[in-house]
Design an enzyme around this catalytic site. Structure first.
Site, PDB file in Angstrom:
ATOM      1  N   SER A   1      62.609  51.326  40.991  1.00  0.00           N
ATOM      2  CA  SER A   1      63.243  51.027  39.603  1.00  0.00           C
ATOM      3  C   SER A   1      64.705  51.970  40.148  1.00  0.00           C
ATOM      4  O   SER A   1      66.187  52.460  39.599  1.00  0.00           O
ATOM      5  CB  SER A   1      63.044  52.310  37.993  1.00  0.00           C
ATOM      6  OG  SER A   1      62.602  51.258  37.481  1.00  0.00           O
TER       7      SER A   1
ATOM      8  N   LYS B   1      67.688  49.933  39.691  1.00  0.00           N
ATOM      9  CA  LYS B   1      68.762  50.454  37.950  1.00  0.00           C
ATOM     10  C   LYS B   1      70.420  51.311  39.068  1.00  0.00           C
ATOM     11  O   LYS B   1      71.074  51.373  37.868  1.00  0.00           O
ATOM     12  CB  LYS B   1      68.249  50.973  37.694  1.00  0.00           C
ATOM     13  CG  LYS B   1      67.326  50.490  36.589  1.00  0.00           C
ATOM     14  CD  LYS B   1      66.047  51.414  35.831  1.00  0.00           C
ATOM     15  CE  LYS B   1      64.826  50.764  35.065  1.00  0.00           C
ATOM     16  NZ  LYS B   1      64.095  49.957  35.471  1.00  0.00           N
TER      17      LYS B   1
ATOM     18  N   SER C   1      63.218  54.775  32.550  1.00  0.00           N
ATOM     19  CA  SER C   1      63.556  53.455  33.401  1.00  0.00           C
ATOM     20  C   SER C   1      63.491  52.219  32.541  1.00  0.00           C
ATOM     21  O   SER C   1      62.589  51.087  32.837  1.00  0.00           O
ATOM     22  CB  SER C   1      62.695  53.553  33.922  1.00  0.00           C
ATOM     23  OG  SER C   1      62.632  53.444  35.814  1.00  0.00           O
TER      24      SER C   1
END
Length: 478
Positions: free
Chosen positions: A171, A174, A229
């Site tokens: 993640s 991101k 997340s």
């Protein structure tokens, strides 16, 4: 450099953090519109504060203090390198995908040749550091497959370990998603979620709790992305941007502009996908670029927030609290909030293991750290290793000879695309970028560029140049 704090408020209960960012909490007086960014005024604080402070009085004036980080110095180092044969870094990363994560007994080795964007030493496997007189030794028991410590403002890389090793990012990808889309979607925009918006999420995805047929502001969705997340929030924002394929393409193009040439984007949320890789160097570029954006700074440094629940007819829409999964920010799961922490993003998947990028400030020093896939069995290993590297970075900044540089974006540096040429006396050169296995990436002459050659012959025809110092212009805010 101003020391700023965030007063206790309904959408961010974190207090006592040092930060070079503007205040990240909305005011105690909420806006009439959910999702509208409301900012509290800032105060100057001492150079060091304890981790826990008494609650601050609420402030009524909504202003944003200037952020000195928005202007970053960059060094442009010219070089000309030509290679005859290229087999790309993503091929070298394939064993990392097959390894099954940090617990695998046949842990992969770093590739013998990687990109040298940012400096030739960053292409060399193993730990790179140049300790000068009085510089502290690196922390012991660092188990991350890859890590990097840099001065966030100057871009100097203070130390690195396999900095350009392409690995699954989880993640932390991101950060690139946010840096790409934040300027495109107004924070106050409202969106009613359709069933199609939530399609395509991987099994076991982390979720914030976005529901079909419910309306959310862009601001709420970004809180879901950064704090929990939430892949559901990512897919809704991608749908608002024209869909996942278009978003992935834009992310890849933005990575190329940032000179993050180790990165290949397959999914916008960082979910395990074959061929999806990034590197500690690239993740640091994503964080440094994102931190130029006021909204990015707000979201990545928010510890807790209220997220909208499901609306019921005739009743006020409920909300529930969400907490940031970054344990150096929240202090959860046995960790203590790191003094001066200001984000940015953590991640975990089966193949990636734990990944983390964090930024913090003490006095005039702003240190950026990325750690990828520590092998230590300790559940907080990625946070503890990141914290030890942050401690080392603050103690070593100004006492070590940098081993590389976080390069500025090509667009900010005003460099020419690969294939263009000019005299070295102008400070602009032509460079040939590595031909990636999954995509053809072009590169500018910012940073020293050498090519990874596997199964071929590397011929360096010429290398040289000089340094050109320039300011990194402030990015226009959305």
């Amino acid at each position: 450099m101003n020391q700023l704090h965030a007063p206790k408020a309904s959408r961010n209960q974190d207090t006592g953090r040092l930060s070079f960012m503007p205040p990240v909490s909305p005011s105690a007086r909420p806006s009439g519109r959910r999702g509208r960014g409301v900012w509290a005024s800032s105060r100057r604080l001492p150079d060091f504060l304890p981790e826990t402070l008494a609650p601050r009085p609420r402030l009524s004036k909504h202003t944003v203090a200037p952020c000195t980080f928005s202007v970053v110095s960059a060094v442009k180092k010219t070089a000309v390198t030509v290679a005859s044969t290229a087999v790309l870094s993503l091929l070298a990363a394939a064993p990392a995908w097959a390894s099954g994560g940090a617990d695998a007994t046949d842990a992969p080795k770093p590739p013998a040749h990687t990109s040298s964007v940012g400096g030739a030493r960053l292409a060399v496997p193993g730990t790179q550091v140049s300790l000068a007189g009085g510089a502290p030794a690196l922390p012991k028991k660092l188990t991350g497959r890859s890590w990097i410590v840099s001065d966030a403002e100057s871009g100097d890389v203070l130390a690195a370990h396999n900095a350009h090793w392409p690995l699954p990012p989880a993640s932390t990808l991101k950060m690139l998603f946010a840096d790409t889309l934040l300027p495109k979607l107004p924070s106050g925009e409202q969106h009613k979620v359709a069933a199609a918006d939530l399609k395509g999420m991987g099994a076991g995805s982390s979720l914030v709790g976005v529901k079909e047929n419910q309306t959310y502001s862009v601001h709420d969705l970004w809180l879901g992305v950064f704090l929990r997340s939430g892949n559901d929030a990512v897919h809704v924002l991608a749908a608002m941007n024209g869909g996942v394929p278009r978003t992935v393409q834009q992310m890849q193009q933005h990575a190329i502009d940032l000179q993050a040439l180790d990165t290949h984007v397959v999914s916008p949320d960082g979910y395990d996908m074959p061929g999806q890789v990034s590197s500690a160097y690239d993740l640091s570029l994503f964080a440094r670029s994102g931190l130029q954006n006021q909204d990015f700074r707000e979201y990545c440094s928010t510890a807790t927030a209220q997220f909208p629940g499901a609306a019921k007819k005739g009743k006020k829409r409920p909300s529930f609290q969400i907490q940031n999964t970054d344990r150096l920010l929240s202090g959860a799961h046995g960790m203590t909030p790191y003094p001066g922490i200001a984000g940015v993003k953590n991640g975990y998947t089966t193949n990636a293991g734990n990944t983390y990028t964090g930024v913090a400030q003490r006095g005039s020093h702003v240190i950026l750290v990325t750690v990828m896939n520590p092998s230590a069995k300790e559940p907080n290993a990625v946070y503890k290793e990141a914290a030890s590297l942050l401690d080392w970075g603050f103690a070593a900044d100004g006492k070590v000879t940098p081993v590389g540089k976080l390069v500025p974006p090509k667009s900010a540096a005003g460099t020419k695309q690969a294939g263009s040429s000019s005299s070295p006396s102008t400070g602009k050169v032509a460079a040939t970028a590595p031909a990636e296995a999954t995509a053809a990436h072009s590169s500018s002459g910012v940073g020293t560029t050498s090519l990874a050659i596997i199964g071929g012959v590397l011929v360096v025809l010429a290398a040289g140049g000089f340094f050109v110092n320039r300011r990194w212009p402030r990015r226009p805010q959305p």
